[in-house]
Structures are given as C-alpha cells and as structure tokens.
Design a protein around this motif. Structure first.
Motif, short mmCIF file in Angstrom:
data_model
loop_
_atom_site.label_atom_id
_atom_site.label_comp_id
_atom_site.label_asym_id
_atom_site.label_seq_id
_atom_site.Cartn_x
_atom_site.Cartn_y
_atom_site.Cartn_z
N LEU A 202 -23.89 28.65 -48.03
CA LEU A 202 -23.01 27.41 -47.69
C LEU A 202 -22.57 27.77 -46.01
CD1 LEU A 202 -21.28 25.05 -48.33
CD2 LEU A 202 -19.58 26.54 -48.97
N VAL A 203 -22.09 29.06 -45.85
CA VAL A 203 -21.83 29.21 -44.59
C VAL A 203 -22.46 30.95 -44.09
CG1 VAL A 203 -19.73 30.08 -43.10
CG2 VAL A 203 -19.62 28.12 -45.02
N THR A 204 -22.82 30.74 -42.94
CA THR A 204 -23.31 32.12 -42.38
C THR A 204 -22.41 32.47 -41.10
OG1 THR A 204 -25.58 31.86 -42.89
CG2 THR A 204 -25.29 33.13 -41.16
N LEU A 205 -21.77 33.86 -41.09
CA LEU A 205 -21.14 34.28 -40.15
C LEU A 205 -21.65 35.03 -39.04
CD1 LEU A 205 -17.96 35.44 -42.33
CD2 LEU A 205 -18.62 33.21 -41.59
N LEU A 206 -21.99 34.62 -37.93
CA LEU A 206 -22.61 35.06 -36.75
C LEU A 206 -21.74 35.37 -35.56
CD1 LEU A 206 -25.25 36.02 -35.59
CD2 LEU A 206 -25.79 33.58 -35.28
N HIS A 207 -21.59 36.63 -35.23
CA HIS A 207 -20.53 36.79 -34.14
C HIS A 207 -20.98 36.21 -32.69
CE1 HIS A 207 -17.53 38.57 -31.54
NE2 HIS A 207 -18.28 38.94 -30.64
N ASN A 208 -22.18 36.34 -32.16
CA ASN A 208 -22.81 35.71 -31.02
C ASN A 208 -23.68 34.60 -31.19
OD1 ASN A 208 -24.19 35.52 -28.60
ND2 ASN A 208 -24.42 37.71 -28.07
N HIS A 227 -17.28 35.04 -29.98
CA HIS A 227 -17.75 35.56 -28.93
C HIS A 227 -17.58 35.17 -27.60
CE1 HIS A 227 -20.19 38.71 -26.78
NE2 HIS A 227 -21.07 37.71 -26.27
N THR A 228 -17.71 33.69 -27.14
CA THR A 228 -17.79 33.28 -26.01
C THR A 228 -16.19 33.18 -25.33
OG1 THR A 228 -17.69 30.98 -26.71
CG2 THR A 228 -19.71 31.83 -26.57
N HIS A 229 -15.27 33.15 -26.28
CA HIS A 229 -13.73 32.70 -25.82
C HIS A 229 -13.95 31.24 -25.19
CE1 HIS A 229 -12.49 37.15 -25.41
NE2 HIS A 229 -13.31 37.13 -26.39
N GLY A 230 -14.87 30.54 -25.60
CA GLY A 230 -15.01 29.02 -24.95
C GLY A 230 -15.21 29.31 -23.38
N GLY A 231 -15.47 30.32 -22.90
CA GLY A 231 -15.66 30.69 -21.45
C GLY A 231 -14.46 31.24 -20.84
N GLN A 232 -13.26 31.17 -21.67
CA GLN A 232 -12.03 31.81 -20.97
C GLN A 232 -11.57 31.22 -19.95
OE1 GLN A 232 -11.20 36.03 -22.47
NE2 GLN A 232 -10.04 36.07 -20.62
N TRP A 244 -16.23 32.16 -17.01
CA TRP A 244 -16.46 33.72 -16.85
C TRP A 244 -17.66 34.08 -17.58
CZ3 TRP A 244 -16.11 37.99 -20.32
CH2 TRP A 244 -15.60 37.59 -21.64
N LEU A 245 -18.21 33.41 -18.42
CA LEU A 245 -19.55 33.69 -19.21
C LEU A 245 -20.69 33.59 -18.28
CD1 LEU A 245 -19.02 32.03 -22.78
CD2 LEU A 245 -18.82 34.36 -22.17
N ARG A 246 -20.59 32.64 -17.26
CA ARG A 246 -21.68 32.53 -16.59
C ARG A 246 -21.77 33.27 -15.14
NH1 ARG A 246 -24.53 27.79 -18.74
NH2 ARG A 246 -23.75 26.94 -20.61
N TYR A 247 -20.67 34.01 -14.92
CA TYR A 247 -20.64 34.48 -13.77
C TYR A 247 -21.76 35.49 -13.77
CZ TYR A 247 -16.17 32.47 -13.02
OH TYR A 247 -14.98 31.59 -13.01
N SER A 248 -22.22 36.07 -14.80
CA SER A 248 -23.39 37.00 -14.79
C SER A 248 -24.40 36.18 -15.88
CB SER A 248 -22.93 38.37 -15.33
OG SER A 248 -23.06 38.43 -16.63
N THR A 249 -25.82 36.86 -15.65
CA THR A 249 -26.72 36.19 -16.33
C THR A 249 -26.94 37.35 -17.45
OG1 THR A 249 -28.42 37.02 -14.84
CG2 THR A 249 -27.66 34.82 -14.34
N GLY A 250 -26.35 37.99 -17.76
CA GLY A 250 -26.29 39.12 -18.75
C GLY A 250 -26.29 38.50 -20.16
N LYS A 251 -25.85 39.57 -21.00
CA LYS A 251 -25.80 39.45 -22.31
C LYS A 251 -24.48 38.03 -22.65
CE LYS A 251 -28.00 43.61 -23.74
NZ LYS A 251 -27.81 44.83 -24.62
N HIS A 252 -23.47 38.33 -21.76
CA HIS A 252 -22.66 37.22 -22.25
C HIS A 252 -23.12 35.64 -21.91
CE1 HIS A 252 -20.31 40.84 -22.74
NE2 HIS A 252 -19.28 40.07 -23.34
N TYR A 256 -24.09 27.97 -25.84
CA TYR A 256 -23.31 27.44 -26.76
C TYR A 256 -21.98 28.00 -26.84
CZ TYR A 256 -28.06 27.29 -28.45
OH TYR A 256 -29.76 27.37 -28.27
N PRO A 257 -21.06 27.45 -25.68
CA PRO A 257 -19.91 28.17 -25.46
C PRO A 257 -18.55 27.89 -26.32
CG PRO A 257 -20.32 26.65 -23.81
CD PRO A 257 -21.71 26.75 -24.52
#
Length: 298
Positions: A202-208, A227-232, A244-252, A256-257
């Motif tokens: 029914l539901v799957t929990l997935l942090h990232n 994980h994303t904080h909606g961008g914060q 703030w998620l997009r200031y770097s192109t790394g794992k953050h 799907y923010p």
C-alpha cells in the motif's frame, strides 16, 4: 512627475541618487526576507491534507488516515521549535498511523531531546513506523545500531528493507520501508519478497525521492519521500529551478523537490520536512505535516 536634466553633470547626480535609492531598497528587502525566513517561516507549520484513491480498497481500510513527517534534524537547535509544534499537531490530529521519513538526528547521534519528543509521540499509543535517512548514518559507525535500540525501547518500528503487515478488522495491508539510497543500501526487490505472492504494498517509505527512478514499475500504490526540505530556500518565482538543492549538482539535486509526481507507474509524494539544516532558514518552503486519507476509486 518630470525630472528636468540641465546638463551631463545633473544627469550624473540624478543617476547616483537613483542607484543609491535602489541599493538601499534592495538591502532593506534582503534584510526583511532574512528576518522573515529565520523568525517566521522556519516555524510556520503547514498541515496539508491528501485524499489517496486506491483500486479495490477493502471497506475496512476506507477512511484510514496516516501522517507523514520527515527531516526533523534534532540536535540542530533551530529545528526544535518546528519539530515540537509538529508533534503536538500530529497528536491532536489523531491519525491511525504515524510514518516517519528519516533524518531524525542532524549528526546521527541520539540526544536527550530525542527522548523528550519521541517519548511524547510514543505515549499516544498510535502505531509509529519509520525509515533511516542519510543524516541518521552520520556520526560514529555504531550510532545507527544504538539509535535503533532507542526507537525499539519507545516502541517505534524502523524498517530497513523490510515489510510490515498492518490489519484493519482482520484485513491486511503491507507497508515497505527502504534503506537510505545515499548512505545505506536500499533493496526494493528483497523487501517485496517478504510479501505474499502477487501482493502490492500500500505504501513504500523512501527517504530520497531520486531513488524513485530505480523502483520497479508499479511497485507500490503510494511512495512517500522527504530529504529535499522542499528546497528549504526558494527565491520565488524561480523556486522550481533555483533553490538550495540546486546550488550544487551533487547528491542533493532533485527532480522531485516537493508535492506529487507519477514516475514509472508509482505515485510519489515528496514532503517538505519539518526541521532545517545548514542554515536556520526557510523561504518559500514552510515546514510540513502531511495527512493522507485512503478512499476507494470512484
């Protein structure tokens, strides 16, 4: 209003005055935005409500309500107030189930504040189920094991590539919790093998939420992530492409923010989280407690 320019010297004076006025206004706006982001929006909880329609939903599960909150970042002092307020609101909402999305401790180590707040939540008697986030693996190597013992002591179930059966009036539904995709090793196929043959969770929990692209097609009715904080920090109206998620192109970096997405036949909801990290600020991304209610498809 007309400004009469007598000569080039006058023109320079007018230009300088206008530039100074614009600079002063910009500085005032920046200070005001910073003050708002730190003192108000960071603590301004939004409770969102979502109707989730499920095919062939048993009558016993119709109207079932579960809460979703993630990214508490306890131990980072600016997170305490929004997390405490969110726990009070979820207790008042009286859902049938509370789901937690990871990043409970900002640096991975259990703090006295965790006993205070999680103890209050556990005392309600509402079933509580969670998963690990990447921050829960920070700190010492044995911290996740110790933290798991703390949660078990309080009666809070943490799923690491596991399935959990919950019954309503004797009718079962299955919830899957996957390990974090950055610091852990998620195993969606292994987790699903724990279900009866042909049963869809029914539901799957997935942090990232980025890991949604690696889930098998039509894996789960609903997938919840954080994980994303909606961008914060979202400088409106550019928040879709600049936060703030997009200031770097790394794992953050995330496609799907915040909000609902449909990826490979899986309905994904990314919550904005509750706490903060890096900076004690939120702008254009209020902390969120999401409440879902199950209903049959019309």
């Amino acid at each position: 209003m007309f400004i009469k320019i007598e000569n080039d010297h006058s023109n320079v004076k007018v230009t300088l005055k206008l530039n100074k006025a614009f600079a002063a206004l910009s500085a005032l706006s920046g200070v005001s935005a910073l003050f708002y982001a730190r003192m108000f929006e960071r603590k301004w909880l939004e409770v969102t409500s979502h109707r989730v329609e499920v095919h062939n939903l048993p009558t016993a599960w119709q109207g079932f309500r579960f809460a979703w909150m993630s990214d508490l970042h306890l131990g980072y002092k600016p997170s305490y107030e929004p997390v405490s307020a969110t726990f009070e609101r979820v207790i008042a909402a009286k859902p049938d189930l509370i789901l937690l999305g990871g990043d409970y401790m900002d640096r991975g180590k259990w703090k006295p504040v965790c006993d205070e707040l999680f103890g209050k939540l556990a005392a309600t008697g509402i079933p509580i189920v969670g998963i690990w986030g990447n921050h829960d693996y920070f700190g010492n190597r044995r911290d996740p094991d110790k933290n798991l013992e703390h949660f078990e002591r309080l009666g809070i179930r943490i799923l690491v590539n596991e399935a959990l059966c919950i019954e309503q009036q004797g009718i079962p539904q299955y919830f899957i919790g996957l390990d974090d995709s950055i610091k852990g090793v998620p195993d969606p196929k292994g987790a699903k093998k724990r279900l009866p043959n042909g049963i869809k969770p029914l539901v799957t929990l997935l942090h990232n939420p980025n890991y949604i692209r690696r889930l098998p097609e039509n894996y789960s009715e609903v997938v919840l992530s954080g994980h994303t904080h909606g961008g914060q920090l979202n400088p409106l109206p550019l928040h879709r492409n600049l936060n703030w998620l997009r200031y770097s192109t790394g794992k953050h970096h995330s496609l799907y923010p915040t909000g609902w997405y449909n990826v490979n036949g899986n309905r994904l909801y990314t919550g904005r989280g509750v706490g903060v990290t890096h900076w004690p600020l939120r702008f254009g991304s209020r902390p969120e407690l999401a409440i879902f209610e199950l209903q049959p498809c019309n």
